[in-house]
Motif scaffolding. Structure first.
Motif, mmCIF file in Angstrom:
data_model
loop_
_atom_site.group_PDB
_atom_site.id
_atom_site.type_symbol
_atom_site.label_atom_id
_atom_site.label_comp_id
_atom_site.label_asym_id
_atom_site.label_seq_id
_atom_site.Cartn_x
_atom_site.Cartn_y
_atom_site.Cartn_z
ATOM 1 N N GLN A 28 75.288 106.593 37.800
ATOM 2 C CA GLN A 28 74.184 106.161 38.650
ATOM 3 C C GLN A 28 74.416 106.499 40.120
ATOM 4 O O GLN A 28 73.463 106.574 40.903
ATOM 5 C CB GLN A 28 73.981 104.655 38.481
ATOM 6 N N ASP A 29 75.684 106.747 40.504
ATOM 7 C CA ASP A 29 75.966 107.080 41.898
ATOM 8 C C ASP A 29 75.788 108.568 42.191
ATOM 9 O O ASP A 29 76.112 109.039 43.283
ATOM 10 C CB ASP A 29 77.387 106.628 42.283
ATOM 11 N N GLY A 30 75.282 109.319 41.221
ATOM 12 C CA GLY A 30 75.045 110.738 41.414
ATOM 13 C C GLY A 30 76.223 111.622 41.052
ATOM 14 O O GLY A 30 76.097 112.852 41.048
ATOM 15 N N ARG A 38 90.723 112.180 29.114
ATOM 16 C CA ARG A 38 91.179 111.762 30.438
ATOM 17 C C ARG A 38 90.399 112.503 31.509
ATOM 18 O O ARG A 38 90.027 113.661 31.337
ATOM 19 C CB ARG A 38 92.677 112.054 30.575
ATOM 20 N N LEU A 39 90.134 111.816 32.638
ATOM 21 C CA LEU A 39 89.370 112.397 33.727
ATOM 22 C C LEU A 39 90.031 113.691 34.221
ATOM 23 O O LEU A 39 91.212 113.708 34.581
ATOM 24 C CB LEU A 39 89.250 111.395 34.877
ATOM 25 N N ALA A 40 89.248 114.768 34.226
ATOM 26 C CA ALA A 40 89.777 116.073 34.616
ATOM 27 C C ALA A 40 89.081 116.679 35.824
ATOM 28 O O ALA A 40 89.616 117.570 36.479
ATOM 29 C CB ALA A 40 89.678 117.049 33.439
ATOM 30 N N GLU A 41 87.869 116.172 36.118
ATOM 31 C CA GLU A 41 87.093 116.757 37.208
ATOM 32 C C GLU A 41 85.980 115.783 37.593
ATOM 33 O O GLU A 41 85.513 114.991 36.764
ATOM 34 C CB GLU A 41 86.466 118.079 36.735
ATOM 35 N N VAL A 42 85.561 115.848 38.841
ATOM 36 C CA VAL A 42 84.395 115.091 39.313
ATOM 37 C C VAL A 42 83.447 116.084 39.977
ATOM 38 O O VAL A 42 83.854 116.874 40.824
ATOM 39 C CB VAL A 42 84.791 113.990 40.306
ATOM 40 N N ARG A 43 82.193 116.042 39.557
ATOM 41 C CA ARG A 43 81.193 116.942 40.131
ATOM 42 C C ARG A 43 80.174 116.144 40.943
ATOM 43 O O ARG A 43 79.880 115.020 40.611
ATOM 44 C CB ARG A 43 80.469 117.707 39.013
ATOM 45 N N PRO A 68 90.771 108.336 40.442
ATOM 46 C CA PRO A 68 89.696 107.576 39.799
ATOM 47 C C PRO A 68 88.527 107.336 40.736
ATOM 48 O O PRO A 68 88.679 107.356 41.967
ATOM 49 C CB PRO A 68 90.373 106.254 39.415
ATOM 50 N N LEU A 69 87.373 107.093 40.167
ATOM 51 C CA LEU A 69 86.149 106.827 40.919
ATOM 52 C C LEU A 69 85.907 105.323 41.029
ATOM 53 O O LEU A 69 86.460 104.541 40.243
ATOM 54 C CB LEU A 69 84.957 107.470 40.207
ATOM 55 N N PRO A 70 85.066 104.884 41.953
ATOM 56 C CA PRO A 70 84.661 103.471 41.970
ATOM 57 C C PRO A 70 83.701 103.174 40.823
ATOM 58 O O PRO A 70 83.237 104.090 40.134
ATOM 59 C CB PRO A 70 83.969 103.328 43.333
#
Length: 222
Positions: free
Chosen positions: A159-161, A217-222, A70-72
Motif C-alpha cells: 500500500q505504500d507504493g 527471503r527479501l531480495a529486492e525492493v522496487r 527490511p521495510l516498515p
C-alpha cells in the motif's frame, strides 16, 4: 472502503496486538486448513515439490540475511509469481473460530490472503500469504505453488507504493498432522515470506493431507 479494508487506526491496533510467534506456531502446528472445500478431483492434481527444492536451513539459498534492509509496515495489496502465472489481489485474513489461519473466500479462485497475525511482507520477520489450491470449479490461485524452484521470485505490491521482491530458497510439502510450525513461521533474522497452500495426497473423506510451503527471503525492493 470495502469490508476487507480497515482504516489505519484499526490496522495499527491489530498490529500491536499480534501474538508472539511462539503462540502462533503452537496454534498452527497441525497445519493450515486452507482448502476445506477443495475438490482434489482434477486429472493429475497440483504439482508437488521436488526433493531438490527442499530448503537448506543452514544457508538458505546462499542469501545473506541482511543483504536488503527490511521495510516498515505496510498492507500488501497484490502478489505476483511470474514463473507460475500468479497475479492476484491480497486481502487480510486472521484466525477462524477453530484456531486455523483463515482462507480467502473459496468462490473467488484468484485471491490470496495475508495473515495479519504476522508481519507485513517486507518487514523484519516472517510474513505469511495463503491461498487455495483449487475449488469446486477447478485450479485456484496457488495451484502451481509446488512447481516453484529455488531462485524464482515472489513480488508483493504494498500500500505504500513499494514492491517487495522475495527469492525462493525452498519449497516443501508437510503433513498437516506433523506440521513443523516453528521451522515454518519463526523469524530467521531478516525479512522473509512463506506462501502456503494445500497439497500432498487427497481423499474424499479428509481432503488434502499436507501443506505446500514456499520459503522466500527479501531480495529486492522496487
Amino acid at each position: 472502503m470495502s469490508a476487507f479494508e480497515p482504516d489505519e487506526a484499526e490496522w495499527e491496533a491489530r498490529r500491536r496486538k499480534r501474538a508472539p510467534w511462539g503462540v502462533i506456531a503452537l496454534v498452527l502446528l497441525t497445519g493450515l486448513a486452507l482448502i476445506r472445500n477443495g475438490s482434489g478431483e482434477f486429472d493429475a492434481g497440483p504439482p508437488q515439490p521436488a526433493g531438490a527444492a527442499a530448503a537448506d536451513s543452514r544457508t538458505p539459498g546462499g542469501i545473506v540475511v541482511d543483504a536488503v534492509p527490511p521495510l516498515p509496515y505496510a498492507v500488501p495489496e497484490r502478489v505476483r509469481i511470474p514463473s507460475i502465472q500468479v497475479d492476484a489481489p491480497v486481502i487480510p485474513v486472521g484466525l477462524d473460530m477453530e484456531g486455523w489461519v483463515d482462507a480467502p473466500p473459496p468462490e473467488d479462485p484468484n485471491l490470496a490472503g495475508w495473515f495479519t497475525g504476522a508481519v507485513s511482507p517486507g518487514e523484519k520477520g516472517t510474513a505469511v500469504v495463503v491461498g487455495h489450491v483449487d475449488n469446486a470449479q477447478g485450479p485456484a490461485v496457488f495451484y502451481g505453488l509446488g512447481a516453484l524452484k529455488k531462485g524464482n521470485h515472489v513480488e508483493v505490491a504494498r500500500q505504500d507504493g513499494k514492491t517487495a521482491v522475495f527469492e525462493i530458497y525452498g519449497v516443501e510439502v508437510f503433513a498437516k498432522n506433523d506440521f513443523p510450525g516453528d521451522r515454518v513461521y519463526a523469524s530467521k533474522g531478516g525479512a522473509e515470506l512463506r506462501v502456503i497452500t494445500c497439497g500432498g495426497g487427497f481423499s474424499q473423506q479428509n481432503g488434502y493431507d499436507g501443506n505446500v510451503v514456499a520459503f522466500a527471503r527479501l531480495a529486492e525492493v522496487r
